[in-house]
Structure formats: C-alpha cells, structure tokens
Design a protein around this motif. Structure first.
Motif, mmCIF file in Angstrom:
data_model
loop_
_atom_site.group_PDB
_atom_site.id
_atom_site.type_symbol
_atom_site.label_atom_id
_atom_site.label_comp_id
_atom_site.label_asym_id
_atom_site.label_seq_id
_atom_site.Cartn_x
_atom_site.Cartn_y
_atom_site.Cartn_z
ATOM 1 N N ASN A 2 67.047 -40.198 2.214
ATOM 2 C CA ASN A 2 66.679 -39.248 3.106
ATOM 3 C C ASN A 2 65.681 -38.344 3.349
ATOM 4 O OD1 ASN A 2 68.397 -41.218 4.724
ATOM 5 N ND2 ASN A 2 70.341 -40.579 3.886
ATOM 6 N N CYS A 3 65.595 -37.603 3.785
ATOM 7 C CA CYS A 3 64.534 -36.266 3.703
ATOM 8 C C CYS A 3 66.005 -35.941 2.410
ATOM 9 C CB CYS A 3 64.004 -35.507 5.057
ATOM 10 S SG CYS A 3 63.209 -37.084 5.912
ATOM 11 N N PRO A 4 65.098 -35.245 1.718
ATOM 12 C CA PRO A 4 66.246 -33.723 0.747
ATOM 13 C C PRO A 4 66.195 -32.910 1.603
ATOM 14 C CG PRO A 4 63.241 -33.584 0.167
ATOM 15 C CD PRO A 4 64.110 -34.896 1.356
ATOM 16 N N SER A 5 66.962 -31.534 1.088
ATOM 17 C CA SER A 5 67.222 -30.497 2.393
ATOM 18 C C SER A 5 65.887 -29.704 1.373
ATOM 19 C CB SER A 5 68.714 -29.994 1.157
ATOM 20 O OG SER A 5 68.378 -29.456 -0.025
ATOM 21 N N THR A 27 59.043 -40.256 -4.776
ATOM 22 C CA THR A 27 59.073 -41.750 -4.182
ATOM 23 C C THR A 27 58.795 -41.158 -2.586
ATOM 24 O OG1 THR A 27 59.918 -42.278 -6.682
ATOM 25 C CG2 THR A 27 59.796 -43.700 -3.769
ATOM 26 N N HIS A 28 60.276 -40.234 -2.502
ATOM 27 C CA HIS A 28 60.701 -40.300 -0.795
ATOM 28 C C HIS A 28 58.693 -39.300 -0.294
ATOM 29 C CE1 HIS A 28 61.955 -39.245 2.967
ATOM 30 N NE2 HIS A 28 61.477 -38.130 2.301
ATOM 31 N N LEU A 29 58.074 -38.302 -1.345
ATOM 32 C CA LEU A 29 57.441 -37.860 -0.442
ATOM 33 C C LEU A 29 56.114 -39.122 -0.456
ATOM 34 C CD1 LEU A 29 57.855 -33.907 -2.668
ATOM 35 C CD2 LEU A 29 57.830 -34.231 0.335
ATOM 36 N N GLY A 32 55.246 -41.192 2.282
ATOM 37 C CA GLY A 32 54.215 -40.557 3.914
ATOM 38 C C GLY A 32 55.272 -40.699 4.288
ATOM 39 N N CYS A 33 56.606 -39.089 3.961
ATOM 40 C CA CYS A 33 57.430 -38.531 5.492
ATOM 41 C C CYS A 33 56.610 -37.545 5.778
ATOM 42 C CB CYS A 33 58.477 -38.205 4.838
ATOM 43 S SG CYS A 33 59.305 -38.026 5.691
ATOM 44 N N ALA A 34 56.097 -37.263 7.120
ATOM 45 C CA ALA A 34 55.628 -36.612 7.683
ATOM 46 C C ALA A 34 56.288 -35.063 7.745
ATOM 47 C CB ALA A 34 54.926 -36.531 8.645
ATOM 48 N N THR A 35 57.715 -34.638 7.783
ATOM 49 C CA THR A 35 58.279 -33.741 7.726
ATOM 50 C C THR A 35 58.080 -32.849 6.613
ATOM 51 O OG1 THR A 35 59.949 -35.252 9.298
ATOM 52 C CG2 THR A 35 60.420 -32.917 8.504
ATOM 53 N N CYS A 36 58.924 -33.700 5.672
ATOM 54 C CA CYS A 36 58.472 -33.180 4.419
ATOM 55 C C CYS A 36 57.244 -32.635 3.801
ATOM 56 C CB CYS A 36 58.911 -34.409 3.282
ATOM 57 S SG CYS A 36 61.477 -34.590 3.593
ATOM 58 N N ALA A 37 56.225 -33.660 3.928
ATOM 59 C CA ALA A 37 55.292 -33.236 3.758
ATOM 60 C C ALA A 37 54.877 -31.982 4.451
ATOM 61 C CB ALA A 37 53.978 -34.060 4.047
HETATM 62 ZN ZN ZN Z 1 60.823 -36.759 4.631
#
Ligand code: ZN
Length: 205
Positions: A2-5, A27-29, A32-37
């Motif tokens: 899931n998205c990291p803190s 790996t999460h980044l 292509g997670c837009a929120t984290c990017a």
């Molecule tokens: Zn994320």
C-alpha cells in the motif's frame, strides 16, 4: 504494498531508509502510483526551495498592511481567538527563480508562489484566464500530514482593499480554485482549525 506513510516517503527520498524497506518503496513508486509520485515531487521541490531559500524579511509595506489587517478586522470565532492569526511569509516566487520553477514541471502555471505560515504551506499558481483576468489555483498542506484531514473543507476568502471579493472552500486534498480575477493585489484569508492565516498581497498581474 500500500502507499507508504508520508514520513516513510520522506526518509526514502532522504536516503535514510533501510535497504529492504527502501526496495519495497521503490517498487511501489515504479508501479506508477500518482498519489505517491505527487507527494514525492512536492517534498523534493520543498527541499530544493529550503536549500536555496534566500528570502529576505518582508518589506516594510507588507508589515504595514499586515498591521492594518489586525486593526480593521476583529478576530472571529473561538478557534481564531485561541490560536491567533498569522501572516504567511513568501518562500518562493517562480518569477525570481525561473530555473527551479521549470524543474517543478508545472508548465500550465504562469507564476508560482509558495508561502509558509506555522506548519502550513500555501502553494499558489497564477495563470492567465481564458478570456480575461487571471485564475488563481492553489493547495494548502500541513507539514508531516499525508491524509489532508486538516486542510480539507477550509474556508477561504479573497479580499481586495478590505472588501471580500470571492470565497470558496478547499476540496478533500486542500486544493482550491478562484477564477477570473481582475489585475491587482489580493489578500487570501484561510481559516484552519488551529489558526487564521492571511497571505498578504497576492500579485495578480
Ligand atoms: Zn502510493
């Protein structure tokens, strides 16, 4: 994963995370997670600004106008009385640092301004309006907070020469948009649960 803190994302960007956790986050980044990017881009830009921050004290006229605000506008509401009223200070103006503004990849914005007040940052973008005037969009963020709970649904007021021109509320990401402003200088008033913040003299050109 899931998205990291936000804290974990920051320690990853700062290179302070243990190898295994760092690998999982990379790996999460990469997925292509837009929120984290966007959180990562925001933190990197704030870091860049902090590293190059040569902002001088506010010029005298800003202080004078700030003092006048206190004189002419009685503080409203119990939260404001308890926690006070802050004038945001300008920490970044893309007109003063065109190279960095380019690096922030916000091509649609004609001018970008970043203000800070206590734990809050106020990111403003000014763009030419579709027909006339200008459009002001922005985002309010609270330091160290990733879920936007203290920046959603905030009351915003745009004031010109002591007169309220427009009001709006931030959306669930702390974002807002005010369209078709005449040229001039505006004060943006933000009511958070903790404090009342005024951004003095937003230059709409
Ligand atoms: Zn994320």
């Amino acid at each position: 994963m899931n998205c990291p803190s936000f804290e974990n994302l920051i320690s990853y960007v700062d290179g302070e995370m243990a190898a295994a956790a760092s690998q999982a986050l990379a790996t999460h980044l990469a997925s292509g997670c837009a929120t984290c990017a966007s959180s990562r881009a925001w933190y990197e830009s704030v870091k860049a600004i902090a590293a190059s921050d040569d902002t001088k004290d506010a010029p005298r006229w800003v202080l004078h106008r700030a003092l006048k605000l206190f004189e002419t506008q009685p503080l409203r509401g119990s939260a404001v009385e308890r926690f006070g009223h802050l004038i945001a200070s300008l920490v970044f103006d893309s007109l003063r640092r065109p190279a960095l503004a380019g690096a922030r990849a916000l091509a649609a914005a004609d001018r970008q301004l970043l203000y800070r007040a206590d734990n809050y940052s106020i990111d403003l973008q000014l763009a030419a309006g579709k027909e006339r005037g200008a459009e002001l969009t922005g985002q309010i963020l609270r330091e160290g907070e990733f879920q936007f709970e203290s920046v959603s649904g905030l009351e915003l007021k745009l004031v010109c020469e002591g007169r309220k021109i427009l009001s709006t509320k931030t959306n669930k990401f702390g974002e807002f948009s005010l369209a078709t402003l005449e040229c001039g200088e505006y004060d943006l008033q933000i009511e958070t649960d903790e404090i009342s913040i005024t951004v003095v003299g937003v230059p709409v050109a």
